[in-house]
Write a protein that holds these residues in place. Sequence first.
Motif, PDB file in Angstrom:
ATOM      1  N   UNK A 246      54.141  39.041  39.800  1.00 23.05           N
ATOM      2  CA  UNK A 246      53.642  40.003  38.817  1.00 23.05           C
ATOM      3  C   UNK A 246      53.115  39.236  37.607  1.00 23.05           C
ATOM      4  N   UNK A 247      51.985  39.691  37.086  1.00 20.89           N
ATOM      5  CA  UNK A 247      51.433  39.093  35.874  1.00 20.89           C
ATOM      6  C   UNK A 247      51.512  40.134  34.765  1.00 20.89           C
TER       7      UNK A 247
ATOM      8  N   UNK B 227      48.514  46.430  32.275  1.00 23.56           N
ATOM      9  CA  UNK B 227      49.706  45.936  31.586  1.00 23.56           C
ATOM     10  C   UNK B 227      50.534  45.059  32.517  1.00 23.56           C
ATOM     11  N   UNK B 228      50.547  45.396  33.806  1.00 21.84           N
ATOM     12  CA  UNK B 228      51.280  44.607  34.791  1.00 21.84           C
ATOM     13  C   UNK B 228      50.587  44.801  36.143  1.00 21.84           C
ATOM     14  N   UNK B 229      50.457  43.707  36.888  1.00 19.39           N
ATOM     15  CA  UNK B 229      49.811  43.806  38.200  1.00 19.39           C
ATOM     16  C   UNK B 229      50.322  42.694  39.102  1.00 19.39           C
TER      17      UNK B 229
ATOM     18  N   UNK C  79      53.386  42.383  25.103  1.00 15.25           N
ATOM     19  CA  UNK C  79      53.120  43.800  25.272  1.00 15.25           C
ATOM     20  C   UNK C  79      51.641  44.161  25.219  1.00 15.25           C
ATOM     21  N   UNK C  80      50.774  43.157  25.267  1.00 15.65           N
ATOM     22  CA  UNK C  80      49.331  43.399  25.238  1.00 15.65           C
ATOM     23  C   UNK C  80      48.823  43.706  26.644  1.00 15.65           C
ATOM     24  N   UNK C  81      47.577  44.136  26.709  1.00 15.72           N
ATOM     25  CA  UNK C  81      46.943  44.328  28.017  1.00 15.72           C
ATOM     26  C   UNK C  81      46.545  42.959  28.552  1.00 15.72           C
ATOM     27  N   UNK C  82      46.390  42.896  29.855  1.00 14.77           N
ATOM     28  CA  UNK C  82      45.971  41.665  30.513  1.00 14.77           C
ATOM     29  C   UNK C  82      44.625  41.924  31.166  1.00 14.77           C
ATOM     30  N   UNK C  83      43.753  40.935  31.063  1.00 13.87           N
ATOM     31  CA  UNK C  83      42.406  41.032  31.620  1.00 13.87           C
ATOM     32  C   UNK C  83      42.222  39.897  32.613  1.00 13.87           C
ATOM     33  N   UNK C  84      41.763  40.238  33.815  1.00 16.52           N
ATOM     34  CA  UNK C  84      41.412  39.220  34.802  1.00 16.52           C
ATOM     35  C   UNK C  84      40.008  38.743  34.428  1.00 16.52           C
ATOM     36  N   UNK C  85      39.875  37.506  33.966  1.00  8.23           N
ATOM     37  CA  UNK C  85      38.626  36.954  33.455  1.00  8.23           C
ATOM     38  C   UNK C  85      37.538  37.017  34.521  1.00  8.23           C
TER      39      UNK C  85
END
Length: 114
Positions: free
Chosen positions: A8-9, A27-29, A14-20
Amino acid sequence: MITIENNQVYSTEGKMVHRIGEDIYFHRATVLTGETAEVFEEIEEAPRMTRHEYESKVAELIRRRYSTTAETALINNYLDPNHTEAQVSEYMEYQAYRRDCKAKAKTDLFREHR
């Protein structure tokens, strides 16, 4: 900080995550095989852009270097089974430029919609 744990990433802040390089925000994937923290970045919120805005911006950036006619010729030359190494090289250069245009469009539109 971007953290990968148990496939899990997520952001420990607590920020959003972006796949560049992609239009994926969460938020979690689950990470894909071989992905490391370097392919992600933390962001405050996902950009608010429409698909039309994004596609229009990408097309505008691509047209700075390639006309529609030139782009079609590059693609057709590459697809021709008798293509040359020079045509393959030219096509690969075009694809790299296209990827750069997509990334720039996302960056520009994200900045415009903040």
